[in-house]
Scaffold this motif. Structure first.
Motif, PDB file in Angstrom:
ATOM      1  N   ALA A 243     -13.640   1.337  33.626  1.00 21.48           N
ATOM      2  CA  ALA A 243     -13.800   1.044  32.159  1.00 21.48           C
ATOM      3  C   ALA A 243     -13.086  -0.312  31.331  1.00 21.48           C
ATOM      4  O   ALA A 243     -13.556  -0.459  30.097  1.00 21.48           O
ATOM      5  CB  ALA A 243     -12.042   2.365  32.326  1.00 21.48           C
TER       6      ALA A 243
ATOM      7  N   TRP B 115      -5.643   2.278  24.870  1.00 19.32           N
ATOM      8  CA  TRP B 115      -6.323   3.302  25.022  1.00 19.32           C
ATOM      9  C   TRP B 115      -6.260   3.557  26.546  1.00 19.32           C
ATOM     10  O   TRP B 115      -6.385   4.698  26.668  1.00 19.32           O
ATOM     11  CB  TRP B 115      -7.826   2.591  25.037  1.00 19.32           C
ATOM     12  CG  TRP B 115      -8.882   2.902  25.767  1.00 19.32           C
ATOM     13  CD1 TRP B 115      -9.336   4.209  25.073  1.00 19.32           C
ATOM     14  CD2 TRP B 115     -10.210   2.501  26.793  1.00 19.32           C
ATOM     15  NE1 TRP B 115     -11.110   4.834  25.937  1.00 19.32           N
ATOM     16  CE2 TRP B 115     -10.688   3.930  26.662  1.00 19.32           C
ATOM     17  CE3 TRP B 115     -10.431   1.604  27.438  1.00 19.32           C
ATOM     18  CZ2 TRP B 115     -12.251   4.076  27.546  1.00 19.32           C
ATOM     19  CZ3 TRP B 115     -11.319   1.677  28.608  1.00 19.32           C
ATOM     20  CH2 TRP B 115     -12.017   2.764  27.952  1.00 19.32           C
TER      21      TRP B 115
ATOM     22  N   LEU C  35      -6.071   7.300  27.725  1.00 25.54           N
ATOM     23  CA  LEU C  35      -6.639   7.638  29.253  1.00 25.54           C
ATOM     24  C   LEU C  35      -6.668   8.491  30.127  1.00 25.54           C
ATOM     25  O   LEU C  35      -6.790   9.489  31.359  1.00 25.54           O
ATOM     26  CB  LEU C  35      -7.723   6.045  29.459  1.00 25.54           C
ATOM     27  CG  LEU C  35      -9.157   6.004  30.492  1.00 25.54           C
ATOM     28  CD1 LEU C  35     -10.448   7.157  29.263  1.00 25.54           C
ATOM     29  CD2 LEU C  35      -9.378   5.328  30.717  1.00 25.54           C
TER      30      LEU C  35
ATOM     31  N   LEU D  17      -5.300  11.451  30.009  1.00 25.48           N
ATOM     32  CA  LEU D  17      -7.042  12.058  29.790  1.00 25.48           C
ATOM     33  C   LEU D  17      -6.722  12.639  28.227  1.00 25.48           C
ATOM     34  O   LEU D  17      -7.944  13.820  28.026  1.00 25.48           O
ATOM     35  CB  LEU D  17      -6.935  13.629  30.277  1.00 25.48           C
ATOM     36  CG  LEU D  17      -6.733  13.628  31.330  1.00 25.48           C
ATOM     37  CD1 LEU D  17      -6.138  15.281  32.167  1.00 25.48           C
ATOM     38  CD2 LEU D  17      -7.289  12.802  32.585  1.00 25.48           C
ATOM     39  N   ASP D  18      -6.696  10.995  27.757  1.00 23.81           N
ATOM     40  CA  ASP D  18      -7.122  11.719  26.399  1.00 23.81           C
ATOM     41  C   ASP D  18      -8.071  10.256  26.004  1.00 23.81           C
ATOM     42  O   ASP D  18      -7.209   9.139  25.670  1.00 23.81           O
ATOM     43  CB  ASP D  18      -5.579  11.117  24.899  1.00 23.81           C
ATOM     44  CG  ASP D  18      -6.427  10.976  23.687  1.00 23.81           C
ATOM     45  OD1 ASP D  18      -7.266  11.783  22.644  1.00 23.81           O
ATOM     46  OD2 ASP D  18      -5.419  10.588  22.521  1.00 23.81           O
ATOM     47  N   TRP D  19      -9.238  10.489  25.591  1.00 26.94           N
ATOM     48  CA  TRP D  19     -10.694   9.623  25.433  1.00 26.94           C
ATOM     49  C   TRP D  19     -11.123   9.571  24.488  1.00 26.94           C
ATOM     50  O   TRP D  19     -11.941   8.834  23.807  1.00 26.94           O
ATOM     51  CB  TRP D  19     -11.703  10.640  26.341  1.00 26.94           C
ATOM     52  CG  TRP D  19     -11.251  10.626  27.899  1.00 26.94           C
ATOM     53  CD1 TRP D  19     -10.645  10.970  28.123  1.00 26.94           C
ATOM     54  CD2 TRP D  19     -12.388  10.845  28.788  1.00 26.94           C
ATOM     55  NE1 TRP D  19     -10.282  10.556  29.527  1.00 26.94           N
ATOM     56  CE2 TRP D  19     -11.355  10.881  29.674  1.00 26.94           C
ATOM     57  CE3 TRP D  19     -14.153  10.373  28.787  1.00 26.94           C
ATOM     58  CZ2 TRP D  19     -12.209  10.737  31.427  1.00 26.94           C
ATOM     59  CZ3 TRP D  19     -14.755  10.186  29.839  1.00 26.94           C
ATOM     60  CH2 TRP D  19     -13.791  10.434  31.174  1.00 26.94           C
TER      61      TRP D  19
ATOM     62  N   THR E  65     -13.915  14.233  24.394  1.00 26.73           N
ATOM     63  CA  THR E  65     -13.720  15.077  25.159  1.00 26.73           C
ATOM     64  C   THR E  65     -14.711  16.041  25.205  1.00 26.73           C
ATOM     65  O   THR E  65     -15.598  16.857  26.140  1.00 26.73           O
ATOM     66  CB  THR E  65     -12.538  15.510  26.447  1.00 26.73           C
ATOM     67  OG1 THR E  65     -11.554  16.175  25.235  1.00 26.73           O
ATOM     68  CG2 THR E  65     -11.476  14.657  27.205  1.00 26.73           C
TER      69      THR E  65
ATOM     70  N   PRO F  56     -15.513   5.010  21.495  1.00 26.57           N
ATOM     71  CA  PRO F  56     -15.177   5.803  21.944  1.00 26.57           C
ATOM     72  C   PRO F  56     -15.525   6.381  23.238  1.00 26.57           C
ATOM     73  O   PRO F  56     -15.829   6.787  24.061  1.00 26.57           O
ATOM     74  CB  PRO F  56     -14.013   6.760  20.753  1.00 26.57           C
ATOM     75  CG  PRO F  56     -13.865   6.076  19.674  1.00 26.57           C
ATOM     76  CD  PRO F  56     -15.306   5.093  19.792  1.00 26.57           C
TER      77      PRO F  56
ATOM     78  N   GLN G 127     -17.637   4.452  25.593  1.00 26.08           N
ATOM     79  CA  GLN G 127     -16.702   4.567  26.920  1.00 26.08           C
ATOM     80  C   GLN G 127     -16.591   5.590  27.492  1.00 26.08           C
ATOM     81  O   GLN G 127     -16.830   5.731  29.077  1.00 26.08           O
ATOM     82  CB  GLN G 127     -15.271   3.413  25.934  1.00 26.08           C
ATOM     83  CG  GLN G 127     -15.046   2.082  25.315  1.00 26.08           C
ATOM     84  CD  GLN G 127     -13.860   2.087  24.239  1.00 26.08           C
ATOM     85  OE1 GLN G 127     -14.511   1.314  23.883  1.00 26.08           O
ATOM     86  NE2 GLN G 127     -13.162   3.534  24.913  1.00 26.08           N
ATOM     87  N   GLY G 128     -16.525   6.527  26.546  1.00 31.54           N
ATOM     88  CA  GLY G 128     -16.484   7.903  27.808  1.00 31.54           C
ATOM     89  C   GLY G 128     -17.280   8.220  28.221  1.00 31.54           C
ATOM     90  O   GLY G 128     -16.909   8.625  29.380  1.00 31.54           O
TER      91      GLY G 128
END
Length: 319
Positions: free
Chosen positions: A20, A68, A72, A75-77, A88, A280, A283-284
């Motif tokens: 990450a 971020w 993360l 669990l908020d991506w 998500t 975002p 990265q996710g």
């Protein structure tokens, strides 16, 4: 075993954090920001500044990173800078398509590879072995997208047996779902099976030359018993490693096949998000891929204990 699992879980968390961190700074090294890329020549400094402020991209890097990471952990991506959708949600739409293709492809590849490897080993340097070897080399040498194009032209366009574009969710029925993923699955399953077949043949041949099997042969143990009861189980250990790693690769490494069949799975999503500088989503997807690969490696390690009970972890009864 419990101590080993806890240690591996701790290592996995550290690895995901490292991935990450690297991807967070890597995507920001790419030339051009998301909104300069999105608006192109029509981008004005005011519009870019306003959009950067809305998504927090105007903040110093360390501020963005801390925020971020906090999100993360919760669990908020984040959300896509192009569509505004939650990352998500996008992943949940793309991941089933990738896993469907990979799963069916792996089942197809293994159903060919393991019997072919066994037959090839039994008839070593004979016609069946030569045919299986040539087939495996063809599977290794032909790119998946080329196999996909041939399959689409023959079985989709010419014969009309299967659709050649799009993906049908499993909730709409097993039949329509399987028809939509079968051709791309075969396209990725043939190279997958070729890799497994070559590894299986080599491992099984080496195992059959082991001293304990030569002793069993000298004692008159039947050849099939030596093969299926004694050799096959030990020969599967390195094959499981290769099969697990290759499965993780085909989950996200089938971008060209996804383009051929018009499927918006993880590989296509990753390439598109990089080109759009969609931080975002990029990265996710990469974090999700890293998590899948780490879980597969852990599953492979645990599978070893099933195939060979003598293998143990954590120093308990280990040899």
């Amino acid at each position: 075993m419990k101590r080993y699992l806890l240690a591996r879980l701790g290592q996995s968390v550290v690895l995901v954090w490292l991935v990450a961190t690297v991807v967070f700074f890597w995507v920001r090294l790419l030339p051009g920001g998301p909104f300069q890329t999105m608006f192109g020549r029509h981008a004005t400094p005011e519009t870019v500044a306003r959009m950067n402020a809305e998504f927090g991209i105007d903040q110093p890097l360390y501020v963005q990173y801390v925020a971020w990471m906090r999100d993360l952990i919760l669990l908020d991506w984040g959300r896509s800078v192009t569509s505004g959708e939650q990352v998500t949600t996008i992943l949940l739409q793309a991941a089933p398509q990738s896993f469907s293709i990979a799963f069916v492809g792996a089942v197809f590849g293994l159903s060919l590879a393991i019997p072919a490897a066994i037959i090839s080993t039994i008839h070593r340097n004979e016609l069946p072995d030569n045919v299986a070897t040539v087939a495996a080399y063809l599977g290794l040498s032909m790119p998946s997208f080329f196999i996909g194009i041939v399959l689409a032209l023959v079985f989709g366009v010419r014969l009309g047996w299967f659709p050649v574009f799009g993906y049908t969710p499993l909730r709409e029925g097993i039949g329509p779902w399987l028809r939509s993923v079968l051709l791309p699955s075969i396209a990725v399953g043939l190279p997958y099976g070729a890799v497994v077949m070559r590894m299986m043949r080599s491992s099984l041949a080496d195992t059959l030359r082991a001293p304990y099997l030569r002793t069993a042969r000298a004692k008159g143990v039947n050849g099939r018993v030596r093969l299926f009861k004694h050799a096959l189980q030990n020969a599967l250990l390195p094959v499981v490693t290769v099969a697990g790693i290759q499965f993780g690769i085909i989950v996200v490494g089938t971008v060209t096949v996804e383009f051929v069949f018009g499927i918006n799975a993880l590989g296509r999503l990753l390439v598109g998000s990089i080109l759009e500088r969609n931080y975002p989503v990029t990265q996710g997807v990469i974090i999700f891929i890293a998590t899948v690969m780490i879980c597969l490696n852990l599953l492979v390690d645990l599978t070893y204990t099933v195939l060979d009970p003598k293998i143990s972890y954590g120093g308990e009864n280990s040899l």
